[in-house]
Design a protein around this motif. Structure first.
Motif, PDB file in Angstrom:
ATOM      1  N   ASP A  80       0.823  -1.213   0.000  1.00 25.08           N
ATOM      2  CA  ASP A  80       0.000   0.000   0.000  1.00 25.08           C
ATOM      3  C   ASP A  80       0.854   1.258   0.000  1.00 25.08           C
ATOM      4  O   ASP A  80       0.512   2.262  -0.649  1.00 25.08           O
ATOM      5  N   LEU A  81       1.988   1.218   0.708  1.00 20.84           N
ATOM      6  CA  LEU A  81       2.859   2.393   0.765  1.00 20.84           C
ATOM      7  C   LEU A  81       3.495   2.666  -0.598  1.00 20.84           C
ATOM      8  O   LEU A  81       3.525   3.813  -1.062  1.00 20.84           O
ATOM      9  N   ILE A  82       3.982   1.613  -1.256  1.00 18.51           N
ATOM     10  CA  ILE A  82       4.594   1.789  -2.578  1.00 18.51           C
ATOM     11  C   ILE A  82       3.559   2.256  -3.586  1.00 18.51           C
ATOM     12  O   ILE A  82       3.810   3.172  -4.379  1.00 18.51           O
ATOM     13  N   LYS A  83       2.387   1.650  -3.565  1.00 24.07           N
ATOM     14  CA  LYS A  83       1.325   2.039  -4.498  1.00 24.07           C
ATOM     15  C   LYS A  83       0.942   3.497  -4.292  1.00 24.07           C
ATOM     16  O   LYS A  83       0.819   4.264  -5.251  1.00 24.07           O
ATOM     17  N   ARG A  84       0.769   3.892  -3.034  1.00 20.00           N
ATOM     18  CA  ARG A  84       0.382   5.272  -2.746  1.00 20.00           C
ATOM     19  C   ARG A  84       1.456   6.243  -3.208  1.00 20.00           C
ATOM     20  O   ARG A  84       1.154   7.310  -3.759  1.00 20.00           O
ATOM     21  N   ARG A  85       2.719   5.876  -3.000  1.00 16.99           N
ATOM     22  CA  ARG A  85       3.818   6.762  -3.399  1.00 16.99           C
ATOM     23  C   ARG A  85       3.873   6.921  -4.914  1.00 16.99           C
ATOM     24  O   ARG A  85       4.071   8.020  -5.440  1.00 16.99           O
ATOM     25  N   LEU A  86       3.690   5.812  -5.630  1.00 14.25           N
ATOM     26  CA  LEU A  86       3.750   5.854  -7.084  1.00 14.25           C
ATOM     27  C   LEU A  86       2.585   6.640  -7.667  1.00 14.25           C
ATOM     28  O   LEU A  86       2.775   7.527  -8.505  1.00 14.25           O
ATOM     29  N   ILE A  87       1.378   6.343  -7.208  1.00 16.18           N
ATOM     30  CA  ILE A  87       0.197   7.014  -7.743  1.00 16.18           C
ATOM     31  C   ILE A  87       0.218   8.503  -7.417  1.00 16.18           C
ATOM     32  O   ILE A  87      -0.071   9.346  -8.273  1.00 16.18           O
ATOM     33  N   SER A  88       0.591   8.853  -6.196  1.00 15.72           N
ATOM     34  CA  SER A  88       0.631  10.276  -5.812  1.00 15.72           C
ATOM     35  C   SER A  88       1.713  11.006  -6.592  1.00 15.72           C
ATOM     36  O   SER A  88       1.564  12.181  -6.925  1.00 15.72           O
ATOM     37  N   GLY A  89       2.809  10.314  -6.917  1.00 19.78           N
ATOM     38  CA  GLY A  89       3.884  10.933  -7.686  1.00 19.78           C
ATOM     39  C   GLY A  89       3.485  11.245  -9.111  1.00 19.78           C
ATOM     40  O   GLY A  89       4.102  12.089  -9.764  1.00 19.78           O
ATOM     41  N   LEU A  90       2.436  10.570  -9.606  1.00 25.28           N
ATOM     42  CA  LEU A  90       1.942  10.841 -10.952  1.00 25.28           C
ATOM     43  C   LEU A  90       0.883  11.929 -10.964  1.00 25.28           C
ATOM     44  O   LEU A  90       0.372  12.291 -12.032  1.00 25.28           O
ATOM     45  N   GLY A  91       0.547  12.469  -9.799  1.00 26.38           N
ATOM     46  CA  GLY A  91      -0.415  13.561  -9.712  1.00 26.38           C
ATOM     47  C   GLY A  91      -1.783  13.147 -10.221  1.00 26.38           C
ATOM     48  O   GLY A  91      -2.250  12.033  -9.990  1.00 26.38           O
ATOM     49  N   VAL A  92      -2.440  14.064 -10.942  1.00 23.05           N
ATOM     50  CA  VAL A  92      -3.782  13.790 -11.444  1.00 23.05           C
ATOM     51  C   VAL A  92      -3.772  12.655 -12.462  1.00 23.05           C
ATOM     52  O   VAL A  92      -4.813  12.062 -12.753  1.00 23.05           O
ATOM     53  N   LEU A  93      -2.611  12.341 -12.980  1.00 23.94           N
ATOM     54  CA  LEU A  93      -2.505  11.282 -13.968  1.00 23.94           C
ATOM     55  C   LEU A  93      -2.467   9.906 -13.325  1.00 23.94           C
ATOM     56  O   LEU A  93      -2.561   8.890 -14.020  1.00 23.94           O
ATOM     57  N   GLY A  94      -2.336   9.870 -12.013  1.00 20.86           N
ATOM     58  CA  GLY A  94      -2.283   8.601 -11.315  1.00 20.86           C
ATOM     59  C   GLY A  94      -3.553   7.787 -11.458  1.00 20.86           C
ATOM     60  O   GLY A  94      -3.525   6.554 -11.362  1.00 20.86           O
ATOM     61  N   THR A  95      -4.672   8.452 -11.709  1.00 19.76           N
ATOM     62  CA  THR A  95      -5.942   7.753 -11.870  1.00 19.76           C
ATOM     63  C   THR A  95      -5.968   6.914 -13.140  1.00 19.76           C
ATOM     64  O   THR A  95      -6.822   6.037 -13.293  1.00 19.76           O
ATOM     65  N   ARG A  96      -5.045   7.186 -14.051  1.00 22.35           N
ATOM     66  CA  ARG A  96      -5.000   6.464 -15.325  1.00 22.35           C
ATOM     67  C   ARG A  96      -4.018   5.309 -15.292  1.00 22.35           C
ATOM     68  O   ARG A  96      -3.838   4.613 -16.295  1.00 22.35           O
ATOM     69  N   ALA A  97      -3.360   5.117 -14.174  1.00 22.38           N
ATOM     70  CA  ALA A  97      -2.402   4.021 -14.034  1.00 22.38           C
ATOM     71  C   ALA A  97      -2.975   2.957 -13.106  1.00 22.38           C
ATOM     72  O   ALA A  97      -3.644   3.266 -12.119  1.00 22.38           O
ATOM     73  N   GLU A  98      -2.702   1.718 -13.421  1.00 22.34           N
ATOM     74  CA  GLU A  98      -3.183   0.598 -12.614  1.00 22.34           C
ATOM     75  C   GLU A  98      -1.996  -0.257 -12.180  1.00 22.34           C
ATOM     76  O   GLU A  98      -1.241  -0.749 -13.011  1.00 22.34           O
ATOM     77  N   ILE A  99      -1.824  -0.406 -10.878  1.00 25.52           N
ATOM     78  CA  ILE A  99      -0.779  -1.271 -10.360  1.00 25.52           C
ATOM     79  C   ILE A  99      -1.242  -2.717 -10.514  1.00 25.52           C
ATOM     80  O   ILE A  99      -2.250  -3.122  -9.937  1.00 25.52           O
ATOM     81  N   VAL A 100      -0.508  -3.503 -11.291  1.00 29.62           N
ATOM     82  CA  VAL A 100      -0.878  -4.893 -11.528  1.00 29.62           C
ATOM     83  C   VAL A 100      -0.250  -5.811 -10.492  1.00 29.62           C
ATOM     84  O   VAL A 100      -0.869  -6.783 -10.036  1.00 29.62           O
ATOM     85  N   GLY A 101       0.976  -5.513 -10.102  1.00 23.03           N
ATOM     86  CA  GLY A 101       1.640  -6.352  -9.114  1.00 23.03           C
ATOM     87  C   GLY A 101       2.857  -5.685  -8.518  1.00 23.03           C
ATOM     88  O   GLY A 101       3.493  -4.840  -9.158  1.00 23.03           O
ATOM     89  N   ILE A 102       3.173  -6.057  -7.290  1.00 26.81           N
ATOM     90  CA  ILE A 102       4.395  -5.604  -6.625  1.00 26.81           C
ATOM     91  C   ILE A 102       5.038  -6.840  -6.006  1.00 26.81           C
ATOM     92  O   ILE A 102       4.391  -7.599  -5.290  1.00 26.81           O
ATOM     93  N   GLN A 103       6.306  -7.026  -6.307  1.00 30.38           N
ATOM     94  CA  GLN A 103       7.028  -8.171  -5.767  1.00 30.38           C
ATOM     95  C   GLN A 103       8.301  -7.700  -5.084  1.00 30.38           C
ATOM     96  O   GLN A 103       8.931  -6.737  -5.519  1.00 30.38           O
ATOM     97  N   ARG A 104       8.636  -8.404  -4.046  1.00 35.13           N
ATOM     98  CA  ARG A 104       9.839  -8.056  -3.296  1.00 35.13           C
ATOM     99  C   ARG A 104      10.963  -9.027  -3.649  1.00 35.13           C
ATOM    100  O   ARG A 104      10.752 -10.239  -3.729  1.00 35.13           O
TER     101      ARG A 104
END
Length: 344
Positions: A80-104
């Motif tokens: 959730d932290l990584i997703k929030r950081r990535l989406i917020s970093g894209l600003g208003v354009l973050g709504t057009r991006a979809e996180i499909v997966g995060i792996q460690r």
């Protein structure tokens, strides 16, 4: 700063027996750098497996990306932290991006463990060199799926000049964790419509400004360790090739979907950052910029202009590269000055 602290703490609280982290002191994660470079490891203070949080993220290697990866899921604090950081970093354009997966990345095996240990050793050395702060940050790196697989398995490798035509010399270019836009824009879409990015822990040490068009391949002196494009508001971290596998630790792999051409991303970003202004011929722009930028930089801009006139690059690519080189602040000032002259 807060992101580096938060994700480091969360990561240290979600250790499993499959990772080298189980051998590391929880105190190695600090507020400023993500690594405690002032104390030796203390195996007695290691968290036990039963104390690890979010243990529901079981070992689940992703066959298409290779073994040694654990899939994180919605609800996992690190996810959730990584997703929030990535989406917020894209600003208003973050709504057009979809996180499909995060792996460690679990850094399995003897070589994987050695990479983590090497990173720690260099972090401690840099911290001692600079009075306790190795200047460790999180940063984004984008590439193809195949290239990211190779990085996870074998580390970074340089074949010729890096992305962006070696704009800032010979090294690995990464984007700060709060500025993923350029990284997403430069990522390539695979046959499944996915883009891939790495979230890396990056050891910067003391940084120096690297000018556009530089052919630099190592620190200019022993007083520096890595480079940035701007000291106050960096949009690029430059880790020299000689340090790319000791100063960069690829910890997370993010796959996402975004508009196939990203044209919307570019237009929306420009509308947010650039003022309305009359058309400004490039020769006039170059002449105006020559009053503020050094000759090698102007020569590089002129080269890109020639490439555009010879149909080697598009006008969009030309504008993007000029923005990277000159910076929006200077371009805005030049455009406003030209606008004022036109209107008088």
């Amino acid at each position: 700063m807060e992101f580096t602290r938060d994700i480091s703490v969360l990561a240290s609280n979600s250790l499993t027996k499959h990772t080298l982290d189980s051998q590391l002191n929880q105190q190695t994660y600090t507020r400023n750098s993500g690594l405690d470079t002032t104390h030796d490891d203390d195996d007695d203070s290691v968290m036990s497996d039963c104390e690890s949080a979010n243990s529901g993220s079981a070992f689940d290697p992703h066959p298409s990306l290779g073994e040694g990866l654990i899939s994180l899921h919605e609800g996992d604090k690190v996810y959730d932290l990584i997703k929030r950081r990535l989406i917020s970093g894209l600003g208003v354009l973050g709504t057009r991006a979809e996180i499909v997966g995060i792996q460690r990345n679990l850094f399995p095996g003897i070589i994987g463990q050695a990479r983590v240990q090497s990173f720690q050793i260099f972090a401690k050395a840099l911290a001692r060199k600079w009075g306790g702060d190795a200047n460790v940050k999180y940063a984004w790196y984008s590439s193809t799926k195949d290239e990211i697989c190779k990085i996870i398995q074998h580390g970074f490798g340089c074949c010729g000049k890096p992305d962006n035509n070696g704009l800032y010399g010979c090294g690995i270019y990464l984007c700060p964790d709060d500025s993923p836009m350029e990284c997403v824009k430069n990522s390539l879409v695979d046959k499944d419509g996915l883009r891939y990015m790495l979230l890396c822990r990056v050891m910067l040490g003391k940084v120096e400004v690297v000018r556009p068009g530089s052919d630099q391949s190592h620190p200019s002196s022993t007083e520096f360790d890595s480079g940035v494009d701007n000291l106050k508001v960096p949009r690029r971290y430059i880790v020299w090739s000689s340090n790319m596998n000791t100063h960069i630790l690829p910890e997370y792999i993010i796959s996402l979907k975004a508009p196939s051409s990203l044209k919307g991303f570019g237009r929306a970003q420009e509308s947010l950052r650039m003022p309305t202004s009359p058309w400004l011929p490039f020769p006039i722009l170059i002449s105006a910029l020559s009053k503020f930028l050094p000759s090698p930089t102007i020569a590089l801009i002129s080269k890109y202009h020639r490439d555009h006139r010879e149909n080697k690059i598009s006008r969009r690519e030309l504008i993007q590269r000029v923005r990277q080189i000159a910076g929006d602040q200077l371009l805005i000032a030049v455009i406003k000055s030209y606008q004022a002259k036109v209107l008088t």
